[in-house]
Design a protein around this motif. Structure first.
Motif, PDB file in Angstrom:
ATOM      1  N   CYS A   1      53.963  44.507 -37.375  1.00 22.99           N
ATOM      2  CA  CYS A   1      53.859  44.854 -35.944  1.00 22.99           C
ATOM      3  C   CYS A   1      52.669  44.142 -35.298  1.00 22.99           C
ATOM      4  CB  CYS A   1      53.679  46.359 -35.772  1.00 22.99           C
ATOM      5  SG  CYS A   1      54.860  47.379 -36.685  1.00 22.99           S
TER       6      CYS A   1
ATOM      7  N   HIS B   1      51.417  43.253 -31.621  1.00 20.44           N
ATOM      8  CA  HIS B   1      50.737  44.430 -31.076  1.00 20.44           C
ATOM      9  C   HIS B   1      49.336  44.589 -31.641  1.00 20.44           C
ATOM     10  CE1 HIS B   1      54.299  46.098 -29.113  1.00 20.44           C
ATOM     11  NE2 HIS B   1      54.979  45.733 -30.185  1.00 20.44           N
TER      12      HIS B   1
ATOM     13  N   THR C   1      46.056  43.230 -25.323  1.00 17.80           N
ATOM     14  CA  THR C   1      47.492  42.983 -25.403  1.00 17.80           C
ATOM     15  C   THR C   1      47.718  41.609 -26.025  1.00 17.80           C
ATOM     16  OG1 THR C   1      47.584  42.066 -23.175  1.00 17.80           O
ATOM     17  CG2 THR C   1      48.031  44.412 -23.396  1.00 17.80           C
TER      18      THR C   1
ATOM     19  N   SER D   1      49.165  46.912 -26.377  1.00 19.00           N
ATOM     20  CA  SER D   1      48.345  47.585 -27.380  1.00 19.00           C
ATOM     21  C   SER D   1      49.022  48.890 -27.770  1.00 19.00           C
ATOM     22  CB  SER D   1      46.956  47.892 -26.810  1.00 19.00           C
ATOM     23  OG  SER D   1      46.261  48.770 -27.664  1.00 19.00           O
ATOM     24  N   LEU D   2      48.969  49.234 -29.039  1.00 25.05           N
ATOM     25  CA  LEU D   2      49.540  50.497 -29.488  1.00 25.05           C
ATOM     26  C   LEU D   2      48.461  51.554 -29.714  1.00 25.05           C
ATOM     27  CD1 LEU D   2      52.443  49.258 -31.754  1.00 25.05           C
ATOM     28  CD2 LEU D   2      52.465  49.943 -29.356  1.00 25.05           C
TER      29      LEU D   2
ATOM     30  N   VAL E   1      49.256  55.154 -28.331  1.00 27.70           N
ATOM     31  CA  VAL E   1      50.668  55.130 -27.925  1.00 27.70           C
ATOM     32  C   VAL E   1      51.312  56.513 -27.999  1.00 27.70           C
ATOM     33  CG1 VAL E   1      51.639  54.496 -30.193  1.00 27.70           C
ATOM     34  CG2 VAL E   1      52.825  53.837 -28.083  1.00 27.70           C
TER      35      VAL E   1
ATOM     36  N   TRP F   1      56.303  58.655 -25.840  1.00 29.30           N
ATOM     37  CA  TRP F   1      56.266  58.327 -27.264  1.00 29.30           C
ATOM     38  C   TRP F   1      55.728  59.506 -28.071  1.00 29.30           C
ATOM     39  CZ3 TRP F   1      59.523  54.865 -27.982  1.00 29.30           C
ATOM     40  CH2 TRP F   1      59.610  53.713 -27.209  1.00 29.30           C
TER      41      TRP F   1
ATOM     42  N   LEU G   1      59.542  57.595 -31.338  1.00 29.23           N
ATOM     43  CA  LEU G   1      59.185  56.334 -31.997  1.00 29.23           C
ATOM     44  C   LEU G   1      60.084  56.079 -33.202  1.00 29.23           C
ATOM     45  CD1 LEU G   1      55.315  56.365 -31.780  1.00 29.23           C
ATOM     46  CD2 LEU G   1      56.812  54.552 -30.939  1.00 29.23           C
TER      47      LEU G   1
ATOM     48  N   LEU H   1      50.074  55.102 -36.533  1.00 30.59           N
ATOM     49  CA  LEU H   1      49.912  55.058 -35.081  1.00 30.59           C
ATOM     50  C   LEU H   1      49.246  56.338 -34.554  1.00 30.59           C
ATOM     51  CD1 LEU H   1      53.304  53.451 -33.983  1.00 30.59           C
ATOM     52  CD2 LEU H   1      51.037  52.378 -33.985  1.00 30.59           C
TER      53      LEU H   1
END
Length: 115
Positions: free
Chosen positions: A28, A32, A39, A44-45, A48, A72, A77, A111
Motif C-alpha cells: 500500500c 499511500h 500524499t 495519506s492513510l 483513515v 472508514w 475497509l 491502520l
C-alpha cells in the motif's frame, strides 16, 4: 510485542496482528503515506479510521470516491480492500485488492494504529 486487536471481517472473530499488517502495508505504501499531510499517488492513510471516504483535504479524489458515501471503519475497509475497483467503479485506486481475509484484517489493525 505485536498489538492484537479483535476484528471480524467475515462474521467470524479473528485476532488481527498490527505488526504483520505493518509489513503487509508495504504494498500500500507504494501509493499511500502513513504520515499526516503527506500524499503520494493516493491520500495519506494517517487517521483513515473514522474519516469519511473521499474527504481528506489536499487530495484530488475521483468523482466516484467523492460519491462513495461511507465512513472508514474496519468493516467498510475490509469490504473495500477486498476489491476496490469493483466496489467503487471509477476509483483512481488501480489496485486489485487483498484477497486474503487475514491479511486484510492485519492491514486494518495496522491502520487503526495510525492516529
Amino acid at each position: 510485542a505485536a498489538a492484537l486487536l479483535v476484528f471480524a471481517p467475515v462474521g467470524a472473530a479473528r485476532a488481527a496482528d498490527a505488526e504483520a499488517g505493518k509489513k503487509a502495508f508495504a504494498k500500500c505504501a507504494v501509493c499511500h503515506s502513513m504520515e499526516a499531510g503527506v500524499t503520494r499517488g493516493g491520500p495519506s492513510l494517517f487517521g483513515v479510521i473514522g474519516r469519511k471516504a473521499g474527504t481528506l483535504a489536499g487530495y484530488n479524489y475521483s468523482s466516484a470516491m467523492k460519491a462513495y458515501d461511507v465512513t472508514w471503519t474496519p468493516e467498510t475497509l475490509n469490504t473495500y480492500l477486498e476489491a476496490p475497483m469493483q466496489l467503487v467503479k471509477g476509483t483512481k485506486m488501480t489496485f486489485p485488492g487483498v484477497k486474503d481475509a487475514t491479511e486484510r484484517a492485519n492491514i486494518i489493525a495496522y491502520l487503526e494504529t495510525l492516529k
